[in-house]
Design a protein around this motif. Structure first.
Motif, PDB file in Angstrom:
ATOM      1  N   ARG A  38       1.068  -5.225   7.081  1.00  0.00           N
ATOM      2  CA  ARG A  38       1.482  -4.697   5.795  1.00  0.00           C
ATOM      3  C   ARG A  38       2.526  -5.609   5.168  1.00  0.00           C
ATOM      4  O   ARG A  38       3.228  -6.338   5.858  1.00  0.00           O
ATOM      5  CB  ARG A  38       2.028  -3.273   5.919  1.00  0.00           C
ATOM      6  CG  ARG A  38       3.354  -3.157   6.657  1.00  0.00           C
ATOM      7  CD  ARG A  38       3.740  -1.694   6.825  1.00  0.00           C
ATOM      8  NE  ARG A  38       5.009  -1.548   7.509  1.00  0.00           N
ATOM      9  CZ  ARG A  38       5.502  -0.378   7.924  1.00  0.00           C
ATOM     10  NH1 ARG A  38       4.812   0.749   7.713  1.00  0.00           N
ATOM     11  NH2 ARG A  38       6.678  -0.335   8.541  1.00  0.00           N
ATOM     12  N   GLN A  39       2.608  -5.557   3.855  1.00  0.00           N
ATOM     13  CA  GLN A  39       3.585  -6.343   3.130  1.00  0.00           C
ATOM     14  C   GLN A  39       4.101  -5.548   1.938  1.00  0.00           C
ATOM     15  O   GLN A  39       3.330  -5.140   1.071  1.00  0.00           O
ATOM     16  CB  GLN A  39       2.988  -7.666   2.651  1.00  0.00           C
ATOM     17  CG  GLN A  39       4.011  -8.601   2.037  1.00  0.00           C
ATOM     18  CD  GLN A  39       3.475 -10.010   1.868  1.00  0.00           C
ATOM     19  OE1 GLN A  39       2.271 -10.216   1.748  1.00  0.00           O
ATOM     20  NE2 GLN A  39       4.373 -10.973   1.869  1.00  0.00           N
ATOM     21  N   ALA A  40       5.401  -5.333   1.926  1.00  0.00           N
ATOM     22  CA  ALA A  40       6.065  -4.683   0.817  1.00  0.00           C
ATOM     23  C   ALA A  40       6.615  -5.749  -0.121  1.00  0.00           C
ATOM     24  O   ALA A  40       6.871  -6.882   0.300  1.00  0.00           O
ATOM     25  CB  ALA A  40       7.189  -3.785   1.320  1.00  0.00           C
ATOM     26  N   LYS A  43       9.251  -8.653   0.806  1.00  0.00           N
ATOM     27  CA  LYS A  43       9.374  -8.694   2.251  1.00  0.00           C
ATOM     28  C   LYS A  43       8.236  -9.503   2.862  1.00  0.00           C
ATOM     29  O   LYS A  43       7.195  -9.718   2.242  1.00  0.00           O
ATOM     30  CB  LYS A  43       9.382  -7.287   2.842  1.00  0.00           C
ATOM     31  CG  LYS A  43      10.520  -6.410   2.360  1.00  0.00           C
ATOM     32  CD  LYS A  43      10.506  -5.052   3.031  1.00  0.00           C
ATOM     33  CE  LYS A  43      10.825  -5.145   4.504  1.00  0.00           C
ATOM     34  NZ  LYS A  43      10.888  -3.789   5.143  1.00  0.00           N
ATOM     35  N   ARG A  45       5.149 -10.315   5.472  1.00  0.00           N
ATOM     36  CA  ARG A  45       4.072  -9.547   6.067  1.00  0.00           C
ATOM     37  C   ARG A  45       4.395  -9.285   7.537  1.00  0.00           C
ATOM     38  O   ARG A  45       4.842 -10.179   8.256  1.00  0.00           O
ATOM     39  CB  ARG A  45       2.756 -10.310   5.934  1.00  0.00           C
ATOM     40  CG  ARG A  45       1.541  -9.521   6.390  1.00  0.00           C
ATOM     41  CD  ARG A  45       0.242 -10.252   6.066  1.00  0.00           C
ATOM     42  NE  ARG A  45       0.065 -10.430   4.630  1.00  0.00           N
ATOM     43  CZ  ARG A  45      -1.033 -10.915   4.068  1.00  0.00           C
ATOM     44  NH1 ARG A  45      -2.063 -11.266   4.823  1.00  0.00           N
ATOM     45  NH2 ARG A  45      -1.102 -11.055   2.748  1.00  0.00           N
ATOM     46  N   GLU A  88       9.545   4.149   3.423  1.00  0.00           N
ATOM     47  CA  GLU A  88       9.589   2.761   3.844  1.00  0.00           C
ATOM     48  C   GLU A  88       8.260   2.235   4.374  1.00  0.00           C
ATOM     49  O   GLU A  88       8.129   1.040   4.639  1.00  0.00           O
ATOM     50  CB  GLU A  88      10.697   2.533   4.893  1.00  0.00           C
ATOM     51  CG  GLU A  88      10.650   3.508   6.045  1.00  0.00           C
ATOM     52  CD  GLU A  88      11.622   4.666   5.884  1.00  0.00           C
ATOM     53  OE1 GLU A  88      12.330   4.989   6.863  1.00  0.00           O
ATOM     54  OE2 GLU A  88      11.682   5.239   4.776  1.00  0.00           O
ATOM     55  N   ASP A  89       7.269   3.107   4.532  1.00  0.00           N
ATOM     56  CA  ASP A  89       5.925   2.671   4.889  1.00  0.00           C
ATOM     57  C   ASP A  89       5.148   2.162   3.682  1.00  0.00           C
ATOM     58  O   ASP A  89       4.049   1.627   3.840  1.00  0.00           O
ATOM     59  CB  ASP A  89       5.139   3.813   5.544  1.00  0.00           C
ATOM     60  CG  ASP A  89       5.722   4.239   6.881  1.00  0.00           C
ATOM     61  OD1 ASP A  89       6.125   3.364   7.668  1.00  0.00           O
ATOM     62  OD2 ASP A  89       5.754   5.464   7.138  1.00  0.00           O
ATOM     63  N   THR A  90       5.692   2.340   2.499  1.00  0.00           N
ATOM     64  CA  THR A  90       5.031   1.886   1.286  1.00  0.00           C
ATOM     65  C   THR A  90       4.818   0.377   1.322  1.00  0.00           C
ATOM     66  O   THR A  90       5.764  -0.387   1.505  1.00  0.00           O
ATOM     67  CB  THR A  90       5.850   2.273   0.052  1.00  0.00           C
ATOM     68  OG1 THR A  90       5.909   3.699  -0.059  1.00  0.00           O
ATOM     69  CG2 THR A  90       5.226   1.708  -1.215  1.00  0.00           C
ATOM     70  N   ALA A  91       3.574  -0.043   1.155  1.00  0.00           N
ATOM     71  CA  ALA A  91       3.226  -1.459   1.232  1.00  0.00           C
ATOM     72  C   ALA A  91       1.741  -1.624   0.955  1.00  0.00           C
ATOM     73  O   ALA A  91       1.000  -0.644   0.881  1.00  0.00           O
ATOM     74  CB  ALA A  91       3.557  -2.029   2.613  1.00  0.00           C
ATOM     75  N   TYR A  93      -1.495  -2.746   2.741  1.00  0.00           N
ATOM     76  CA  TYR A  93      -1.948  -2.849   4.123  1.00  0.00           C
ATOM     77  C   TYR A  93      -3.194  -3.719   4.198  1.00  0.00           C
ATOM     78  O   TYR A  93      -4.144  -3.530   3.438  1.00  0.00           O
ATOM     79  CB  TYR A  93      -2.231  -1.460   4.697  1.00  0.00           C
ATOM     80  CG  TYR A  93      -0.971  -0.706   5.039  1.00  0.00           C
ATOM     81  CD1 TYR A  93      -0.613  -0.483   6.371  1.00  0.00           C
ATOM     82  CD2 TYR A  93      -0.124  -0.240   4.043  1.00  0.00           C
ATOM     83  CE1 TYR A  93       0.554   0.191   6.686  1.00  0.00           C
ATOM     84  CE2 TYR A  93       1.042   0.423   4.348  1.00  0.00           C
ATOM     85  CZ  TYR A  93       1.378   0.641   5.675  1.00  0.00           C
ATOM     86  OH  TYR A  93       2.543   1.311   5.988  1.00  0.00           O
ATOM     87  N   GLN A 110      -3.423  -0.432  -1.105  1.00  0.00           N
ATOM     88  CA  GLN A 110      -2.069   0.041  -1.380  1.00  0.00           C
ATOM     89  C   GLN A 110      -1.828   1.409  -0.768  1.00  0.00           C
ATOM     90  O   GLN A 110      -2.625   2.332  -0.945  1.00  0.00           O
ATOM     91  CB  GLN A 110      -1.828   0.110  -2.889  1.00  0.00           C
ATOM     92  CG  GLN A 110      -0.456   0.662  -3.286  1.00  0.00           C
ATOM     93  CD  GLN A 110       0.667  -0.290  -2.964  1.00  0.00           C
ATOM     94  OE1 GLN A 110       0.569  -1.492  -3.252  1.00  0.00           O
ATOM     95  NE2 GLN A 110       1.740   0.226  -2.361  1.00  0.00           N
ATOM     96  N   THR A 112       1.259   4.193  -0.841  1.00  0.00           N
ATOM     97  CA  THR A 112       2.523   4.563  -1.463  1.00  0.00           C
ATOM     98  C   THR A 112       2.945   5.927  -0.942  1.00  0.00           C
ATOM     99  O   THR A 112       2.179   6.886  -1.015  1.00  0.00           O
ATOM    100  CB  THR A 112       2.402   4.609  -2.989  1.00  0.00           C
ATOM    101  OG1 THR A 112       1.976   3.335  -3.477  1.00  0.00           O
ATOM    102  CG2 THR A 112       3.740   4.965  -3.627  1.00  0.00           C
TER     103      THR A 112
END
Length: 115
Positions: A38-40, A43, A45, A88-91, A93, A110, A112
């Protein structure tokens, strides 16, 4: 054509659950190591979950106990079950398939998580 197609992303409330799927084509799926990253925004990956051809799994501390990776070789699909989701899991995937130095990535889906 080697392809990984993710699905199942969307918007969920904190504490909710979501299941991501990744369908593979063009590879001998059963011998590949599969993973979710995952990558926000802003930030790097990061690895979320990893499963080998023999079924061994590993998870980083950030998702351990909440996420579960699994695979169905007959369907050539890898899943990521995400429970107790946090903002904080929002990213985005991404699904990954690897064999030696060969790597294939999906387009991303995505996720969210609202507070």
């Amino acid at each position: 054509q080697v392809q990984l197609e993710e699905s199942g992303g969307g918007l969920v409330q904190a504490g909710g659950s979501l299941r991501l799927s990744c369908a593979a084509s063009g590879i001998i799926f059963s011998i590949y190591t599969m993973a979710w990253y995952r990558q926000a925004p802003g930030k790097q990956r990061e690895l979320v979950a990893h499963i080998t051809s023999s079924g061994s799994t590993n998870y980083p501390d950030s998702v351990k106990g909440r996420f579960t990776i699994s695979r169905d070789n007959a369907k050539k699909t890898v899943y990521l079950q995400m429970n107790s989701l946090k903002p904080e899991d929002t990213a985005v995937y991404y699904c990954n398939a690897a064999l030696a130095t060969r790597n294939t990535w999906g387009q991303g889906t995505q996720v969210t998580v609202s507070s």
